[in-house]
Design an enzyme around this catalytic site. Structure first.
Site, PDB file in Angstrom:
ATOM      1  N   HIS A   1       4.990  15.139  -3.872  1.00 29.78           N
ATOM      2  CA  HIS A   1       3.882  14.259  -4.294  1.00 29.78           C
ATOM      3  C   HIS A   1       3.216  14.796  -5.574  1.00 29.78           C
ATOM      4  O   HIS A   1       2.197  15.490  -5.494  1.00 29.78           O
ATOM      5  CB  HIS A   1       2.830  14.184  -3.178  1.00 29.78           C
ATOM      6  CG  HIS A   1       3.228  13.335  -2.026  1.00 29.78           C
ATOM      7  ND1 HIS A   1       2.842  12.022  -1.894  1.00 29.78           N
ATOM      8  CD2 HIS A   1       4.004  13.609  -0.969  1.00 29.78           C
ATOM      9  CE1 HIS A   1       3.354  11.521  -0.786  1.00 29.78           C
ATOM     10  NE2 HIS A   1       4.057  12.466  -0.203  1.00 29.78           N
TER      11      HIS A   1
ATOM     12  N   GLU B   1       1.343  13.418  -7.579  1.00 31.80           N
ATOM     13  CA  GLU B   1      -0.013  12.881  -7.786  1.00 31.80           C
ATOM     14  C   GLU B   1      -1.074  13.718  -7.086  1.00 31.80           C
ATOM     15  O   GLU B   1      -2.268  13.512  -7.313  1.00 31.80           O
ATOM     16  CB  GLU B   1      -0.073  11.409  -7.329  1.00 31.80           C
ATOM     17  CG  GLU B   1      -0.160  11.178  -5.821  1.00 31.80           C
ATOM     18  CD  GLU B   1       1.164  11.352  -5.071  1.00 31.80           C
ATOM     19  OE1 GLU B   1       2.146  11.850  -5.667  1.00 31.80           O
ATOM     20  OE2 GLU B   1       1.194  11.013  -3.870  1.00 31.80           O
TER      21      GLU B   1
ATOM     22  N   CYS C   1       8.634  10.649  -2.797  1.00 31.11           N
ATOM     23  CA  CYS C   1       8.687  10.773  -1.335  1.00 31.11           C
ATOM     24  C   CYS C   1       9.219   9.488  -0.688  1.00 31.11           C
ATOM     25  O   CYS C   1      10.399   9.186  -0.859  1.00 31.11           O
ATOM     26  CB  CYS C   1       7.328  11.193  -0.798  1.00 31.11           C
ATOM     27  SG  CYS C   1       7.446  11.957   0.826  1.00 31.11           S
TER      28      CYS C   1
HETATM   29  N1  GLN Z   1       8.163  10.526   6.134  1.00 32.95           N
HETATM   30  C1  GLN Z   1       7.908   9.369   5.358  1.00 32.95           C
HETATM   31  C2  GLN Z   1       9.040   8.350   5.489  1.00 32.95           C
HETATM   32  O1  GLN Z   1      10.057   8.689   5.987  1.00 32.95           O
HETATM   33  C3  GLN Z   1       7.695   9.726   3.900  1.00 32.95           C
HETATM   34  C4  GLN Z   1       6.489  10.581   3.792  1.00 32.95           C
HETATM   35  C5  GLN Z   1       5.781  10.486   2.488  1.00 32.95           C
HETATM   36  O2  GLN Z   1       6.002   9.584   1.674  1.00 32.95           O
HETATM   37  N2  GLN Z   1       4.859  11.381   2.292  1.00 32.95           N
HETATM   38  O3  GLN Z   1       8.886   7.230   5.106  1.00 32.95           O
END
Ligand code: GLN
Length: 186
Positions: free
Chosen positions: A164, A166, A81
């Site tokens: 994610h 995890e 992410c």
């Molecule tokens: N929206 C977040 C970002 O742009 C990332 C979200 C996440 O890691 N769950 O940094």
């Protein structure tokens, strides 16, 4: 085999859930906040969180260059992410992709979807304000797509996913960190 030690970049974001997932696959997790803490680890996880905050942390700790060296060393690096965003062309420039932040729209803050990931099979992806990938360079293998956009890629020893891993009990992605030497997921 010795128990591998895996660093989790802990400038911000979810250290605990990754540490538990890594313990489940036989690794010991260690927080990484400084360049010294990058030494002596076998692999690195760059977790989700907020990429702007994490970028500021990388700058204030002088971690950009040590992270480049770490990737160049060939040890496995998993970005999830915001970790994927941090690795892209507009941030650390270690992954030859351009990520689009919060790409699935504000109304879709978080959702789950089945992800068919090359080498690993179908797994349940938890997406939280997730990015997708807008463009990929030649050396990048797209491993999974959602709604026609790449959401999992590998470039040599970097595996990056928009979701994610995890946050579910499925440990296939974390197993990649400790068993593949940074090669293709399997
Ligand atoms: N929206 C977040 C970002 O742009 C990332 C979200 C996440 O890691 N769950 O940094």
């Amino acid at each position: 085999m010795n128990r591998p030690t895996v660093g989790v970049l802990a400038l911000q974001g979810d250290f605990e859930a990754h540490a538990k997932a890594l313990a489940d696959v036989g690794a010991e997790a260690r927080t990484v906040r400084t360049r010294e803490q990058l030494e002596g680890i076998d692999a690195l996880v760059i977790p989700g969180g907020e990429s702007t905050t994490m970028t500021l942390g990388v700058e204030s700790e002088g971690l950009a260059e040590p992270l480049r060296d770490f990737v160049a060393s060939g040890r496995p690096v998993l970005g999830t992410c915001a970790g994927l965003i941090l690795l892209d062309r507009d941030h650390l420039g270690l992954l030859d992709v351009t990520a689009r932040r919060n790409a699935f729209g504000r109304q879709l803050q978080s959702f789950e979807a089945d992800v068919d990931l090359t080498g690993l099979g179908t797994l349940r992806g938890v997406f939280i304000r997730a990015p997708w990938i807008e463009s990929v360079g030649d050396g990048v293998e797209v491993l999974a797509e959602l709604d026609g956009h790449p959401i999992a890629v590998r470039q040599s020893n970097i595996l990056a996913v928009a979701f994610h891993p995890e946050l579910t009990d499925d440990r296939r992605v974390h197993r990649w960190v400790v068993t593949t030497n940074g090669g293709p997921p399997q």
